[in-house]
Motif scaffolding. Sequence first.
Motif, PDB file in Angstrom:
ATOM      1  N   VAL A 121       0.857  -1.176   0.000  1.00 53.66           N
ATOM      2  CA  VAL A 121       0.000   0.000   0.000  1.00 53.66           C
ATOM      3  C   VAL A 121       0.897   1.231   0.000  1.00 53.66           C
ATOM      4  CG1 VAL A 121      -1.877   1.214   1.162  1.00 53.66           C
ATOM      5  CG2 VAL A 121      -1.725  -1.279   1.311  1.00 53.66           C
ATOM      6  N   VAL A 122       0.665   2.141  -0.941  1.00 58.39           N
ATOM      7  CA  VAL A 122       1.498   3.343  -1.090  1.00 58.39           C
ATOM      8  C   VAL A 122       0.625   4.586  -0.956  1.00 58.39           C
ATOM      9  CG1 VAL A 122       2.947   4.698  -2.659  1.00 58.39           C
ATOM     10  CG2 VAL A 122       3.209   2.207  -2.546  1.00 58.39           C
ATOM     11  N   ASP A 123       0.973   5.470  -0.036  1.00 56.08           N
ATOM     12  CA  ASP A 123       0.298   6.759   0.098  1.00 56.08           C
ATOM     13  C   ASP A 123       0.693   7.622  -1.092  1.00 56.08           C
ATOM     14  OD1 ASP A 123      -0.516   9.365   0.740  1.00 56.08           O
ATOM     15  OD2 ASP A 123      -0.134   9.102   2.876  1.00 56.08           O
ATOM     16  N   ALA A 124      -0.244   7.848  -1.997  1.00 55.52           N
ATOM     17  CA  ALA A 124       0.067   8.564  -3.239  1.00 55.52           C
ATOM     18  C   ALA A 124       0.554   9.990  -2.978  1.00 55.52           C
ATOM     19  CB  ALA A 124      -1.159   8.593  -4.147  1.00 55.52           C
ATOM     20  N   LYS A 125       0.107  10.580  -1.887  1.00 61.72           N
ATOM     21  CA  LYS A 125       0.490  11.961  -1.571  1.00 61.72           C
ATOM     22  C   LYS A 125       1.911  12.062  -1.026  1.00 61.72           C
ATOM     23  CE  LYS A 125      -4.232  13.514  -0.534  1.00 61.72           C
ATOM     24  NZ  LYS A 125      -5.150  14.040   0.514  1.00 61.72           N
ATOM     25  N   LYS A 126       2.433  10.959  -0.482  1.00 64.35           N
ATOM     26  CA  LYS A 126       3.744  11.000   0.166  1.00 64.35           C
ATOM     27  C   LYS A 126       4.785  10.131  -0.532  1.00 64.35           C
ATOM     28  CE  LYS A 126       1.933  12.201   4.711  1.00 64.35           C
ATOM     29  NZ  LYS A 126       0.557  12.452   4.263  1.00 64.35           N
ATOM     30  N   CYS A 127       4.427   9.564  -1.671  1.00 64.36           N
ATOM     31  CA  CYS A 127       5.319   8.646  -2.384  1.00 64.36           C
ATOM     32  C   CYS A 127       6.683   9.273  -2.660  1.00 64.36           C
ATOM     33  CB  CYS A 127       4.654   8.200  -3.679  1.00 64.36           C
ATOM     34  SG  CYS A 127       5.646   7.115  -4.709  1.00 64.36           S
ATOM     35  N   LYS A 128       6.693  10.458  -3.250  1.00 63.26           N
ATOM     36  CA  LYS A 128       7.941  11.112  -3.618  1.00 63.26           C
ATOM     37  C   LYS A 128       8.803  11.403  -2.403  1.00 63.26           C
ATOM     38  CE  LYS A 128       9.756  15.209  -6.001  1.00 63.26           C
ATOM     39  NZ  LYS A 128       9.382  16.463  -6.709  1.00 63.26           N
ATOM     40  N   MET A 129       8.174  11.909  -1.349  1.00 69.00           N
ATOM     41  CA  MET A 129       8.908  12.292  -0.142  1.00 69.00           C
ATOM     42  C   MET A 129       9.528  11.076   0.550  1.00 69.00           C
ATOM     43  SD  MET A 129       8.399  12.474   3.464  1.00 69.00           S
ATOM     44  CE  MET A 129       6.685  12.837   3.885  1.00 69.00           C
ATOM     45  N   TYR A 130       8.741  10.003   0.689  1.00 69.66           N
ATOM     46  CA  TYR A 130       9.264   8.829   1.366  1.00 69.66           C
ATOM     47  C   TYR A 130      10.312   8.124   0.515  1.00 69.66           C
ATOM     48  CZ  TYR A 130       5.685   9.142   5.018  1.00 69.66           C
ATOM     49  OH  TYR A 130       4.904   9.542   6.076  1.00 69.66           O
ATOM     50  N   MET A 131      10.125   8.106  -0.796  1.00 70.18           N
ATOM     51  CA  MET A 131      11.101   7.473  -1.674  1.00 70.18           C
ATOM     52  C   MET A 131      12.444   8.186  -1.593  1.00 70.18           C
ATOM     53  SD  MET A 131      10.701   6.514  -5.718  1.00 70.18           S
ATOM     54  CE  MET A 131       9.358   5.363  -5.408  1.00 70.18           C
ATOM     55  N   LYS A 132      12.400   9.504  -1.493  1.00 70.73           N
ATOM     56  CA  LYS A 132      13.632  10.281  -1.427  1.00 70.73           C
ATOM     57  C   LYS A 132      14.347  10.083  -0.097  1.00 70.73           C
ATOM     58  CE  LYS A 132      15.349  15.046  -1.346  1.00 70.73           C
ATOM     59  NZ  LYS A 132      14.982  16.482  -1.362  1.00 70.73           N
ATOM     60  N   ASN A 133      13.600  10.074   0.990  1.00 71.19           N
ATOM     61  CA  ASN A 133      14.224  10.144   2.306  1.00 71.19           C
ATOM     62  C   ASN A 133      14.359   8.818   3.033  1.00 71.19           C
ATOM     63  OD1 ASN A 133      14.531  13.190   2.814  1.00 71.19           O
ATOM     64  ND2 ASN A 133      12.476  12.998   1.992  1.00 71.19           N
ATOM     65  N   PHE A 134      13.558   7.820   2.658  1.00 69.88           N
ATOM     66  CA  PHE A 134      13.641   6.517   3.308  1.00 69.88           C
ATOM     67  C   PHE A 134      13.617   5.413   2.269  1.00 69.88           C
ATOM     68  CE2 PHE A 134      11.560   9.479   6.224  1.00 69.88           C
ATOM     69  CZ  PHE A 134      12.461   9.453   7.275  1.00 69.88           C
ATOM     70  N   GLY A 135      14.371   5.644   1.187  1.00 63.28           N
ATOM     71  CA  GLY A 135      14.315   4.747   0.036  1.00 63.28           C
ATOM     72  C   GLY A 135      14.703   3.318   0.336  1.00 63.28           C
ATOM     73  N   GLU A 136      15.623   3.120   1.267  1.00 69.90           N
ATOM     74  CA  GLU A 136      16.070   1.761   1.550  1.00 69.90           C
ATOM     75  C   GLU A 136      14.909   0.862   1.974  1.00 69.90           C
ATOM     76  OE1 GLU A 136      18.829  -0.531   4.849  1.00 69.90           O
ATOM     77  OE2 GLU A 136      19.374   1.514   4.258  1.00 69.90           O
ATOM     78  N   PHE A 137      13.995   1.405   2.754  1.00 75.37           N
ATOM     79  CA  PHE A 137      12.848   0.635   3.235  1.00 75.37           C
ATOM     80  C   PHE A 137      11.660   0.768   2.280  1.00 75.37           C
ATOM     81  CE2 PHE A 137      15.507   1.800   6.772  1.00 75.37           C
ATOM     82  CZ  PHE A 137      15.616   0.619   7.482  1.00 75.37           C
ATOM     83  N   PHE A 138      11.383   2.002   1.883  1.00 81.51           N
ATOM     84  CA  PHE A 138      10.220   2.290   1.037  1.00 81.51           C
ATOM     85  C   PHE A 138      10.341   1.597  -0.320  1.00 81.51           C
ATOM     86  CE2 PHE A 138       7.721   5.024  -1.833  1.00 81.51           C
ATOM     87  CZ  PHE A 138       6.519   5.090  -1.138  1.00 81.51           C
ATOM     88  N   ASN A 139      11.501   1.717  -0.959  1.00 76.22           N
ATOM     89  CA  ASN A 139      11.690   1.137  -2.285  1.00 76.22           C
ATOM     90  C   ASN A 139      11.662  -0.388  -2.246  1.00 76.22           C
ATOM     91  OD1 ASN A 139      11.922   3.719  -3.231  1.00 76.22           O
ATOM     92  ND2 ASN A 139      14.137   3.668  -3.486  1.00 76.22           N
ATOM     93  N   ASN A 140      12.157  -0.974  -1.168  1.00 77.37           N
ATOM     94  CA  ASN A 140      12.136  -2.427  -1.047  1.00 77.37           C
ATOM     95  C   ASN A 140      10.700  -2.941  -1.068  1.00 77.37           C
ATOM     96  OD1 ASN A 140      11.909  -4.970   0.853  1.00 77.37           O
ATOM     97  ND2 ASN A 140      14.021  -4.955   0.138  1.00 77.37           N
TER      98      ASN A 140
END
Length: 372
Positions: A121-140
Motif C-alpha cells: 500500500v502506497v500513500d500517493a500523496k507522500k510517495c515522492k517524499m518517502y522514496m527520497k528520504n527513506f528509500g532503503e525501506f520504502f523502495n524495497n
Amino acid sequence: MTKVDIFSGFLGAGKTSLIKKLISEAYKDEQLVLIENEFGDIGVDGEFLKDSGIQVNEMNSGCICCSLVGDFGKALAEVVQKYHPDRILIEPSGVGKLSDVIMAVENLHNDELVLNGFTTVVDAKKCKMYMKNFGEFFNNQIENASAIILSHTAGLGQEKLDACVELIRNHNKAAEIVTTNWDELDGKLILQTMEKRAGIDAELEHLKAEMKEHHHHDHEEHEHHHEHGESCGCGHHHEHEHHHDHEEHEHHHDHEEHEHHHEHGESCGCGHHHEHGHHHADEIFQSIGIETSHKFNETEIKDFLGKIGNFTEFGTILRAKGVVESSDGGWIHFDYVPGEADVRAGSAATTGMICVIGVDIEETNIREALAI
C-alpha cells in the motif's frame, strides 16, 4: 492448504484500512488469521481490528528479520496447527522490508502454506517524499510487490497521481497498480488484482534470483568498504549522512544517500544473513510505547498531534497512533501521519495505549505534551 497474503506499506499508508475493507467485502466466507509485526513496544492495530471477528496475533519487535526467522516461523506453524485457516494475513511493520517477509515464509518450506500475494500500500500523496528520504525501506516494499494499491488518491490532482505511478514504475515494471479511490471499488475486485498469479510468480522468481546472486558475491568478495562509518552495535560500520531540508513543510532525513559500499550481505549480529539493504529498522527509526490510564478529551489529542507535527523538539514524527479513554465517556482512537490526523470514537481497550514512531524522537518532550 492455507493461503498467505502479505500486506506491506510504509508508516501510515493504510494497510490496516485495506485489510478491514477486504475482511468485510472479500474474505467473508473464509477462516482468517491476521499476524502483525509491530515496530515498537506496543501493538495498537489489534485494537482497531478486534471487532472484525478474526484471530489477531501480535508480535512486537524492532528487528524485523530476526523475529521473522525465529518467532515468526514458530507462530505460523502454531497458527496452522491450531486454527487450520483458509488464509493467513501478514501485516509487517511499516518500516519492515518486504523481501525479508517473503523469503522468511518461503524458507519455512511448509507444504501447508502457499504464498498468495505480496501487496504494498502506497500513500500517493507522500510517495515522492518517502522514496527520497527513506528509500532503503520504502523502495524495497515497492520493488518486491506483486500488486501495489495506492491510498489517499481522492482529490489528488492528475499530475501528482501520474508522477507517483511513474516513480513506482521506475522500481517495479510488472506489478499490478490500483489507482482508483478505494471507496469506488468492491473489495472482491481488489482481491482479484492482488491474486493475479503471473505477478506473484514473477516477483518470487525475481527475488530468488536476486538472493542467489548476492550469495554468489558473498563467497567471492568479503570486504566491506566503509568510509568514516559509525558502529550500529551489530559488528559493522555504517556512515550516516543526515540531510535536513524542508519540502512540503516536512522534515526529511535523507537516508537513501548513505554511501555504504557494501559488496555483499551483512550480519546483524543475530546469526541471520541480510542481503540487499544495509540497515535494520531500529538503526534508523525509533519508537516509544506508552501505556496510560490517563483520560483525554478530543481537543487535547488534536492539540498533541498538532504539536508533534509542527515543532522540532519532538523529533521527526512519521506515525503516531493510539487508543485512550475519553474524559467525556467512551474511548478515543487516533492516527497521525505527517500532515494528516484522524481522531474518532472507538471501542474500549484494556488500557490506554499510545505508539509514536519517527527519527530522533524526544520521549521526554512527548510525555510532557501529553501531561503523563
